[in-house]
Design an enzyme around this catalytic site. Structure first.
Site, PDB file in Angstrom:
ATOM      1  CB  THR A   9      -8.062   6.474  -9.992  1.00  0.00           C
ATOM      2  OG1 THR A   9      -8.684   5.687 -11.006  1.00  0.00           O
ATOM      3  CG2 THR A   9      -8.968   6.595  -8.782  1.00  0.00           C
ATOM      4  CE1 TYR A  65      -2.564   0.810 -14.688  1.00  0.00           C
ATOM      5  CE2 TYR A  65      -1.620  -0.046 -12.671  1.00  0.00           C
ATOM      6  CZ  TYR A  65      -2.721   0.319 -13.417  1.00  0.00           C
ATOM      7  OH  TYR A  65      -3.974   0.179 -12.896  1.00  0.00           O
ATOM      8  CB  VAL A  90      -1.638   5.916  -6.622  1.00  0.00           C
ATOM      9  CG1 VAL A  90      -0.170   5.610  -6.865  1.00  0.00           C
ATOM     10  CG2 VAL A  90      -1.898   7.383  -6.916  1.00  0.00           C
ATOM     11  CG  HIS A  91      -6.648   2.538  -9.504  1.00  0.00           C
ATOM     12  ND1 HIS A  91      -7.343   3.209 -10.476  1.00  0.00           N
ATOM     13  CD2 HIS A  91      -5.871   1.638 -10.152  1.00  0.00           C
ATOM     14  CE1 HIS A  91      -7.008   2.732 -11.668  1.00  0.00           C
ATOM     15  NE2 HIS A  91      -6.113   1.785 -11.505  1.00  0.00           N
ATOM     16  CG  ASP A  92      -7.106   0.668  -3.946  1.00  0.00           C
ATOM     17  OD1 ASP A  92      -7.967   0.910  -4.815  1.00  0.00           O
ATOM     18  OD2 ASP A  92      -6.779  -0.482  -3.607  1.00  0.00           O
TER      19      ASP A  92
END
Ligand SMILES: [Ca+2]
Length: 317
Positions: A195, A230, A240-242
Site C-alpha cells: 500500500t 501525508y 490509498v491503503h484501503d
C-alpha cells in the site's frame, strides 16, 4: 459478480474504498459493517451512514464493535491528526444522520449474510479485525462458507506504521487479527509492503473530482486533511491503503503474492507484528504449524492499481 461485505472504520481512505466498491460494476456491495479504529465506534458508524446517504448506497449499515476482543487490551488514542476529529477530514459531518441502522450488530449481520449466501460472500476488512473475529467465535463454521477474506493490514518485509513492528489495523486488535489469519478461510493480506507504494497524487484526485460528479467532489474534500498529513511521508498526495484491498477483489493479477501460514505476535515489544512462514520452508516444530496457508501481497503494479481506482471513482452512474 463479487458479493462484498465491507468492514470499515471510516476514515478518509475508507471513504475512497467505499466509493470504489459502490461504483465498480463487478461488485455487489451487500453490507457495510463498522468497527472502531480511526475514531470511536459511534463516529465511524455515523460516518458510514453519512457516506451511505451522500452517495445513495443501498447496502445496509450494521454497527460493530467498540472494544477489542480482549477487553483488557489498553486503549490507543484515535488518530485525529490523520483523519480529523470527525474521522472524515474535518469537513463538518452532521452530528446525527437520519437513516436507520440494520437492527443486527455487525458480527451477527456477517454470520447471517454468509449463511444466506454460502460460498458467495467476500469479506473486505479495512479496519481492526474485531468484527470478523467475533463472527468466527460465535459461528466458527462460517469460515467454510465465506468465498474469501481480503484484509488491509500488516507489514511483512517492511517496518510498521504505529510501531516499528506493527501496522495500525493489526495492532489495534492483535488477538482478533491472529484469529482471522489462522481460521480455515482463504485470506489475502494487503499490507504496508504494497500500500505504501500506491500514492494518489493531488493532480489525480482533482482530475477524479472533476470527472466523477458530486460524489467524487465530496471524496476530494474529505481527503484534503489526510493529504496534508501525508506531506511528511510522501512527495505529493495520499497513500490509498484501503482501496488497494478493494482492487485486489476485482484485479488480483495486479499483485504478487506469497503463500504461507500467518501469525500475529500478541504482547511484548513486537505486539501486532505479522509474521509469515513461507510455504516450502522447513523449520523445527513451531507456532505456524498446522495453520492454513494464506496469501501475503509482496508486490503491486501501483500504476495500474491507481488507474483502476481513478477510472472507477470517476465513472459513476
Ligand atoms: Ca480503514
Amino acid at each position: 459478480m463479487h458479493k462484498v461485505i465491507f468492514d470499515t472504520d471510516p476514515g478518509v481512505d475508507d471513504a475512497m474504498a467505499l466509493l470504489f466498491l459502490h461504483r465498480h460494476p463487478a461488485i455487489d456491495l451487500v453490507g457495510i459493517t463498522t468497527v472502531f479504529g480511526n475514531a470511536s465506534i459511534e463516529t465511524t458508524t455515523r460516518n458510514a451512514l453519512f457516506l451511505k446517504q451522500a452517495w445513495n448506497i443501498p447496502a445496509p449499515v450494521a454497527k460493530g464493535s467498540g472494544e477489542t476482543l480482549d477487553p483488557d487490551r489498553p486503549h490507543v488514542g484515535w488518530p485525529t491528526g490523520i483523519h480529523g476529529d470527525d474521522g472524515l477530514g474535518n469537513i463538518g459531518v452532521p452530528a446525527e444522520i437520519d437513516l436507520p441502522l440494520d437492527p443486527r450488530c455487525a458480527h451477527r449481520f456477517i454470520i447471517d449474510t454468509v449463511r444466506a449466501n454460502p460460498g458467495d460472500v467476500t469479506l473486505v476488512a479495512v479496519g481492526r479485525m474485531t468484527n470478523l473475529a467475533r463472527a468466527l467465535r460465535a459461528d466458527p463454521e462460517i469460515a467454510r462458507l465465506v468465498r474469501s477474506v481480503v484484509i488491509m493490514g500488516g507489514a511483512f518485509d517492511v517496518t510498521g506504521n504505529i510501531t516499528p513492528a506493527a501496522e495500525a489495523n493489526i495492532h489495534g486488535d492483535t488477538e482478533a487479527a491472529d484469529a482471522v489469519m489462522t481460521a480455515p478461510w482463504p485470506v489475502a493480506v494487503i499490507g504496508l509492503d504494497v500500500t505504501t507504494k500506491t500514492v494518489m497524487s493531488r493532480a489525480m484526485l482533482s482530475d477524479i473530482a472533476e470527472r466523477g460528479g458530486r460524489p467524487a467532489r465530496l471524496l476530494s474534500d474529505i481527503s484534503q486533511f489526510y493529504i496534508d498529513f501525508y506531506e511528511h511521508h510522501v512527495d505529493d498526495g495520499m497513500i490509498v491503503h484501503d482501496s488497494c484491498a478493494c482492487v485486489y477483489v476485482v484485479a488480483p493479477e495486479l499483485f504478487q503474492t506469497r503463500g504461507g501460514a500467518i501469525r500475529v505476535i500478541c504482547g511484548g515489544i513486537a505486539d501486532g507484528q505479522t509474521l509469515q512462514k513461507p510455504d516450502g520452508r522447513l523449520f523445527p516444530p513451531n507456532a505456524w504449524d498446522d495453520f492454513p496457508s494464506q496469501q501475503t501481497c509482496v508486490g503491486i503494479d501501483a500504476d495500474a492499481v491507481l488507474k483502476l481506482i481513478g477510472d472507477t471513482l470517476a465513472n459513476g452512474s
